[in-house]
Motif scaffolding. Structure first.
Motif, short mmCIF file in Angstrom:
data_model
loop_
_atom_site.label_atom_id
_atom_site.label_comp_id
_atom_site.label_asym_id
_atom_site.label_seq_id
_atom_site.Cartn_x
_atom_site.Cartn_y
_atom_site.Cartn_z
N ASN A 343 0.39 -1.03 -0.44
CA ASN A 343 -0.10 0.32 -0.04
C ASN A 343 1.10 1.19 0.41
OD1 ASN A 343 -2.54 -1.56 -0.44
ND2 ASN A 343 -2.20 -1.42 2.47
N LEU A 344 1.47 1.50 0.67
CA LEU A 344 2.77 2.62 0.52
C LEU A 344 3.18 3.09 -1.13
CD1 LEU A 344 5.60 2.30 4.01
CD2 LEU A 344 2.99 3.93 3.84
N GLY A 345 3.48 1.64 -1.49
CA GLY A 345 4.39 1.86 -2.45
C GLY A 345 3.40 2.28 -3.52
N ARG A 346 2.36 1.76 -3.82
CA ARG A 346 1.35 2.34 -4.21
C ARG A 346 1.41 4.00 -4.22
NH1 ARG A 346 -4.18 2.42 -3.25
NH2 ARG A 346 -3.92 1.89 -1.59
N VAL A 347 1.07 3.82 -3.33
CA VAL A 347 0.71 5.53 -2.99
C VAL A 347 1.79 6.50 -3.11
CG1 VAL A 347 0.18 7.31 -1.38
CG2 VAL A 347 -0.77 4.97 -1.09
N ALA A 348 2.97 5.91 -2.59
CA ALA A 348 4.14 6.78 -3.65
C ALA A 348 3.73 6.53 -5.42
CB ALA A 348 5.19 5.67 -2.90
N TRP A 349 4.17 5.77 -6.00
CA TRP A 349 3.81 5.63 -6.89
C TRP A 349 2.61 6.25 -7.70
CZ3 TRP A 349 -0.21 4.60 -9.85
CH2 TRP A 349 -0.13 4.90 -11.65
N ASP A 350 1.42 6.77 -6.72
CA ASP A 350 0.82 7.53 -7.60
C ASP A 350 1.27 9.14 -7.19
OD1 ASP A 350 -2.04 7.56 -8.53
OD2 ASP A 350 -2.57 9.06 -6.49
N LYS A 351 1.64 9.14 -5.99
CA LYS A 351 1.95 10.91 -5.75
C LYS A 351 3.27 10.64 -7.11
CE LYS A 351 4.33 13.97 -2.79
NZ LYS A 351 4.93 14.57 -1.88
N ALA A 352 3.79 9.80 -7.38
CA ALA A 352 5.90 10.71 -8.48
C ALA A 352 4.90 10.49 -10.08
CB ALA A 352 5.89 9.17 -7.77
N ARG A 353 3.77 9.80 -9.76
CA ARG A 353 3.39 10.17 -11.14
C ARG A 353 2.70 11.39 -11.43
NH1 ARG A 353 -1.69 9.05 -13.24
NH2 ARG A 353 -1.76 8.24 -11.31
N LYS A 354 2.57 11.90 -10.49
CA LYS A 354 1.88 12.92 -10.65
C LYS A 354 2.76 14.17 -10.24
CE LYS A 354 -2.85 11.37 -9.31
NZ LYS A 354 -4.35 11.61 -7.87
N SER A 355 3.73 14.76 -9.68
CA SER A 355 4.38 15.24 -9.36
C SER A 355 5.70 15.14 -10.25
CB SER A 355 4.70 15.13 -7.66
OG SER A 355 2.76 15.27 -6.39
N TYR A 356 6.29 14.28 -10.49
CA TYR A 356 7.48 14.15 -11.03
C TYR A 356 7.23 13.38 -12.19
CZ TYR A 356 8.21 14.92 -5.70
OH TYR A 356 8.06 15.82 -4.64
N SER A 357 6.67 13.41 -12.81
CA SER A 357 6.89 13.23 -13.79
C SER A 357 7.32 13.96 -14.90
CB SER A 357 5.33 13.11 -15.00
OG SER A 357 4.57 14.63 -14.86
N MET A 358 8.39 13.64 -16.62
CA MET A 358 8.92 14.42 -17.38
C MET A 358 7.81 15.16 -18.04
SD MET A 358 11.41 15.48 -17.24
CE MET A 358 12.68 13.53 -17.47
N THR A 359 6.63 15.04 -18.14
CA THR A 359 5.57 16.10 -18.89
C THR A 359 5.24 17.40 -17.74
OG1 THR A 359 4.16 13.87 -19.24
CG2 THR A 359 3.27 15.84 -19.38
N ARG A 360 5.41 16.96 -16.53
CA ARG A 360 5.13 18.32 -15.20
C ARG A 360 6.41 19.09 -15.19
NH1 ARG A 360 8.27 19.55 -11.57
NH2 ARG A 360 8.37 17.44 -11.36
N VAL A 361 7.44 18.65 -15.34
CA VAL A 361 8.69 19.41 -15.50
C VAL A 361 8.78 19.84 -16.89
CG1 VAL A 361 10.46 17.79 -16.02
CG2 VAL A 361 11.18 20.03 -14.34
N VAL A 362 7.95 19.50 -18.17
CA VAL A 362 8.58 19.71 -18.90
C VAL A 362 7.93 21.35 -18.91
CG1 VAL A 362 7.86 19.85 -21.91
CG2 VAL A 362 9.38 17.61 -19.88
N GLN A 363 6.84 21.52 -18.84
CA GLN A 363 5.79 22.43 -18.85
C GLN A 363 6.18 23.43 -17.56
OE1 GLN A 363 3.00 22.26 -21.20
NE2 GLN A 363 2.61 24.45 -20.33
N GLN A 364 6.55 23.33 -16.57
CA GLN A 364 6.82 24.20 -16.02
C GLN A 364 8.03 24.73 -16.51
OE1 GLN A 364 7.01 21.42 -12.09
NE2 GLN A 364 6.49 23.36 -11.50
N LEU A 365 9.06 24.46 -17.22
CA LEU A 365 9.96 24.85 -17.71
C LEU A 365 9.65 25.30 -18.85
CD1 LEU A 365 13.03 21.73 -17.14
CD2 LEU A 365 13.05 24.25 -16.70
N LYS A 366 9.57 24.97 -19.14
CA LYS A 366 7.86 25.50 -20.69
C LYS A 366 7.81 27.14 -19.98
CE LYS A 366 6.48 22.13 -23.79
NZ LYS A 366 5.48 22.03 -25.01
N ASN A 367 6.75 28.06 -19.56
CA ASN A 367 6.71 28.51 -18.75
C ASN A 367 7.65 29.45 -18.34
OD1 ASN A 367 4.44 27.55 -18.27
ND2 ASN A 367 3.90 27.21 -17.11
N VAL A 368 8.41 29.31 -17.86
CA VAL A 368 9.98 29.88 -17.80
C VAL A 368 10.93 29.66 -18.48
CG1 VAL A 368 12.39 29.88 -16.15
CG2 VAL A 368 10.44 28.82 -15.35
#
Length: 376
Positions: A343-368
């Motif tokens: 259960n810890l691993g499942r929740v960790a995966w869900d948070k990481a997928r939302k918070s640390y995906s490459m898609t997210r960082v690309v969008q944030q850097l585009k804004n910069v």
């Protein structure tokens, strides 16, 4: 818009910048952004001869100390290599190491240069016993942050915790942006598996700052309690012989596999159960996000950027730095209860997928990056 990603050494190993930048570049290029990598080959040593000057402090007052002299020579080498190999112009330069950032601004003063501060070299040196806190090398390295603030068009870092750390050394910390590292979801992903004996894994450089002595002591306590486990220790470094001897003396050598350096641990990280790393300092702790994306339960220390990734009891467990008893208790908890660690691993995966995906960082850097686009 043509962007240069300026690294220190080539991206040849997983973790941190090396794990992120080449895959980020691929994402940008696929979306029509022109982006290239530049770095200093490790074979380039002692080539540069041009004098070095900073605008906010006199580095020569620290000359004669090995860390300072090596830093300045590497700066000179970066200047030499850049002049030798750089043969085109860029609209924007994004650097990922202080030397790369300052050299690029020196050689291309009219180009916007952004800098992401990924880690604290001075803290690592102190924790590894290489320099003394408040000594000349420490003062030199922390003075670099003010130099970066004065000369960069934008400063970024990878966690709110590290932004607070930098605040002591800059004049306007509120201007520092925070963009956590991003990771390629195709490289790091869970794999269904079933291990009868809990498989623990850590991936790091084998240096005192990573707290591996604490981990071995906790594993010894785990064995005394009769709890079976295997610890997979991936990485190499100067204290490997010391750790192997410690494992023998603690009677846990048979429970530990020392792999040494491995280029792609993500290929089989998903087949383990628990990622544990009791670091004494981490600006962000990229390997925690990587392990989370592989679906592993996480155990880390309550230091630096790690608590920004781990919510205690929700997607992992946090323990105090150097606390063998607390680490033993955490390991016992996840090792003894398969459903709990799943259960810890499942929740960790869900948070990481939302918070640390490459898609997210690309969008944030585009804004910069967008404000620096050419308007003509």
């Amino acid at each position: 818009m043509n962007i240069l990603q300026a690294l220190f050494f080539p991206p040849e190993q997983p973790g941190g910048v090396s794990s992120m930048i080449p895959f980020m570049l691929e994402r940008f290029n696929k979306r029509g952004w022109e982006m290239e990598l530049f770095s200093l080959p490790k074979r380039v040593r002692g080539k540069g001869t041009e004098p070095v000057q900073f605008t906010t402090f006199d580095w020569e007052r620290y000359a004669g100390h090995p860390v300072v002299d090596k830093y300045i020579q590497t700066y000179k080498d970066y200047v030499w290599w850049t002049k030798l190999r750089m043969n085109k112009s860029f609209d924007l330069i994004h650097a990922h190491h202080p030397i790369a950032a300052l050299v690029m601004k020196q050689l291309y003063p009219d180009k916007p240069v952004l800098m992401t501060v990924h880690s604290s070299y001075e803290r690592e040196l102190i924790l590894n016993g290489k320099i003394k806190e408040s000594g000349p090398e420490h003062k030199f390295l922390t003075s670099i942050y003010r130099e970066l603030e004065a000369r960069m068009d934008q400063l970024l870092t990878v966690s709110n915790s590290f932004k607070q750390y930098l605040a002591e050394y800059v004049q306007e910390p509120e201007r520092i942006g925070v963009i956590p590292n991003g990771f390629d979801e195709k490289r790091f992903r869970p794999v269904a598996h079933e291990n009868k004996i809990p498989q623990l894994i850590t991936v790091c450089r084998l240096v005192p700052a990573k707290g591996l002595d604490t981990l071995l002591l906790a594993c010894a306590e785990l064995k005394k309690k009769g709890i079976p486990f295997v610890l997979h220790l991936i990485g190499d470094g100067p204290i490997r012989p010391e750790l192997e001897q410690m494992a023998i003396e603690l009677n846990i050598y048979e429970e530990i596999i020392f792999y040494g350096y491995m280029l792609h641990p993500e290929d089989f990280m998903p087949f383990f159960d628990v990622f544990v790393l009791p670091s004494r300092a981490e600006a962000f702790g990229s390997v925690f996000a990587e392990a989370a994306l592989c679906g592993l339960a996480l155990i880390g220390t309550n230091v630096g950027g790690i608590p920004e990734q781990i919510e205690h009891g929700h997607n992992g467990l946090l323990v105090p730095v150097g606390d063998v008893a607390s680490l033993t208790s955490a390991l016992e908890k996840v090792s003894s209860d398969r459903i709990y660690r799943y259960n810890l691993g499942r929740v960790a995966w869900d948070k990481a997928r939302k918070s640390y995906s490459m898609t997210r960082v690309v969008q944030q850097l585009k804004n910069v990056y967008r404000p620096y686009r050419r308007t003509e």
